[in-house]
Design a protein around this motif. Structure first.
Motif, PDB file in Angstrom:
ATOM      1  N   GLN A 173       0.997  -1.153   0.107  1.00 56.36           N
ATOM      2  CA  GLN A 173       0.224   0.036   0.055  1.00 56.36           C
ATOM      3  C   GLN A 173       0.906   1.227  -0.016  1.00 56.36           C
ATOM      4  O   GLN A 173       0.653   2.070  -0.799  1.00 56.36           O
ATOM      5  N   GLN A 232      -4.026  -1.545  -7.049  1.00 56.75           N
ATOM      6  CA  GLN A 232      -4.741  -1.219  -5.808  1.00 56.75           C
ATOM      7  C   GLN A 232      -5.976  -2.290  -5.438  1.00 56.75           C
ATOM      8  O   GLN A 232      -5.937  -2.711  -4.461  1.00 56.75           O
ATOM      9  N   GLN A 233      -6.446  -2.793  -6.634  1.00 50.49           N
ATOM     10  CA  GLN A 233      -7.404  -4.108  -6.434  1.00 50.49           C
ATOM     11  C   GLN A 233      -6.527  -5.061  -6.001  1.00 50.49           C
ATOM     12  O   GLN A 233      -7.098  -5.909  -5.142  1.00 50.49           O
ATOM     13  N   CYS A 293      -3.801  -5.298  -4.401  1.00 46.48           N
ATOM     14  CA  CYS A 293      -3.155  -4.964  -2.805  1.00 46.48           C
ATOM     15  C   CYS A 293      -4.607  -5.286  -2.040  1.00 46.48           C
ATOM     16  O   CYS A 293      -4.320  -5.861  -0.799  1.00 46.48           O
ATOM     17  N   ASP A 294      -5.881  -4.751  -2.388  1.00 51.84           N
ATOM     18  CA  ASP A 294      -7.084  -5.117  -1.574  1.00 51.84           C
ATOM     19  C   ASP A 294      -7.215  -6.293  -1.453  1.00 51.84           C
ATOM     20  O   ASP A 294      -7.522  -6.879  -0.298  1.00 51.84           O
ATOM     21  N   ASN A 295      -7.067  -7.092  -2.490  1.00 49.80           N
ATOM     22  CA  ASN A 295      -7.498  -8.527  -2.326  1.00 49.80           C
ATOM     23  C   ASN A 295      -6.485  -9.323  -1.499  1.00 49.80           C
ATOM     24  O   ASN A 295      -6.889 -10.202  -0.525  1.00 49.80           O
ATOM     25  N   ARG A 321      -5.210  -7.970   1.266  1.00 47.87           N
ATOM     26  CA  ARG A 321      -5.241  -7.522   2.436  1.00 47.87           C
ATOM     27  C   ARG A 321      -6.415  -8.542   2.844  1.00 47.87           C
ATOM     28  O   ARG A 321      -6.599  -8.921   4.010  1.00 47.87           O
ATOM     29  N   ARG A 322      -7.623  -8.802   1.968  1.00 45.22           N
ATOM     30  CA  ARG A 322      -8.764  -9.491   2.544  1.00 45.22           C
ATOM     31  C   ARG A 322      -8.465 -11.088   2.758  1.00 45.22           C
ATOM     32  O   ARG A 322      -8.658 -11.905   3.624  1.00 45.22           O
ATOM     33  N   HIS A 334      -9.399 -13.490  -6.873  1.00 43.91           N
ATOM     34  CA  HIS A 334      -8.103 -12.485  -7.217  1.00 43.91           C
ATOM     35  C   HIS A 334      -7.420 -12.708  -8.575  1.00 43.91           C
ATOM     36  O   HIS A 334      -7.208 -11.749  -9.348  1.00 43.91           O
TER      37      HIS A 334
END
Length: 226
Positions: free
Chosen positions: A112, A168-169, A171-173, A175-176, A196
């Motif tokens: 991030q 960003q998508q 990275c968000d995946n 994180r989840r 993902h």
């Protein structure tokens, strides 16, 4: 500087690809690499041959050694290979240590930060390396090595096509995924990983119709240092 081994040369070139220090299609001169690493052209050639067998570089009479420029179709096949490896890895997990979770969370924070700072090279390296780090953190060094090779090929195509939104998508995946593992919800983690990779596949399909963004390769120049 002590002369490098061909394994060191091989690993350094892979790292340079992951961090976008060298670009798809960039020429890798044996003489230049020999001078950088302080070794003979023979040792460089051996490292190049190993990278060639892994599908990362190729050679031609006209250009010499160069980093491959994979097609979207080749990237898609690589994604499917990763799907088999990574989902299989997750499905075998039972109790993941708190220390492993902390390592993965720290990795996501670094991703991030690279995105926020618009550090394209570090962003690409960290987003790709997360999957290698995941396998290593879960205790499977063999799969980590396999994923490093597969991820390197994906990064080569992402260098040409990936947008900041795509990054960003991803990275968000990640994180989840780590959040699901922290809660010991392996089935959820598997679903997130599958989604993902599906998103990545769809993003490549969209980008296939677009003109690649300029990777600004330094043709004929080796721009990284060991």
């Amino acid at each position: 500087m002590q002369p490098a081994s061909n394994n060191v040369i091989e690993n350094r070139i892979i790292q340079a690809v992951l961090s976008e220090e060298i670009s798809p299609g960039e020429r890798l001169g044996e003489k230049d690499l020999g001078e950088i690493f302080g070794v003979s052209r023979t040792l460089v050639r051996e490292a190049m041959m190993r990278l060639s067998s892994r599908g990362i570089v190729a050679v031609s009479p006209r250009r010499g050694w160069f980093v491959i420029e994979p097609s979207v179709e080749e990237a898609r096949e690589t994604i499917e290979a990763r799907r088999s490896v990574e989902i299989g890895l997750l499905m075998t997990q039972k109790n993941i240590s708190a220390e492993t979770i902390k390592q993965l969370e720290a990795h996501v924070l670094e991703q991030q930060r690279a995105i926020d700072e618009n550090d394209l090279g570090r962003r690409s390296y960290l987003l790709g390396h997360f999957h290698v780090h995941l396998a290593a953190a879960l205790g499977n060094s063999i799969l980590a090595n396999i994923l490093e090779e597969l991820t390197t090929r994906i990064v080569l195509i992402a260098t040409l096509y990936q947008s900041k939104a795509d990054a960003q998508q991803s990275c968000d995946n990640h994180r989840r995924l780590v959040s699901a593992l922290r809660k010991n919800k392996v089935k959820d983690a598997v679903k997130i990983m599958d989604a993902h990779l599906t998103h990545l596949d769809k993003a490549l399909s969209i980008r296939k119709k677009m003109k690649p963004r300029s990777a600004d390769p330094l043709r004929g120049k080796t721009s990284f240092v060991p």
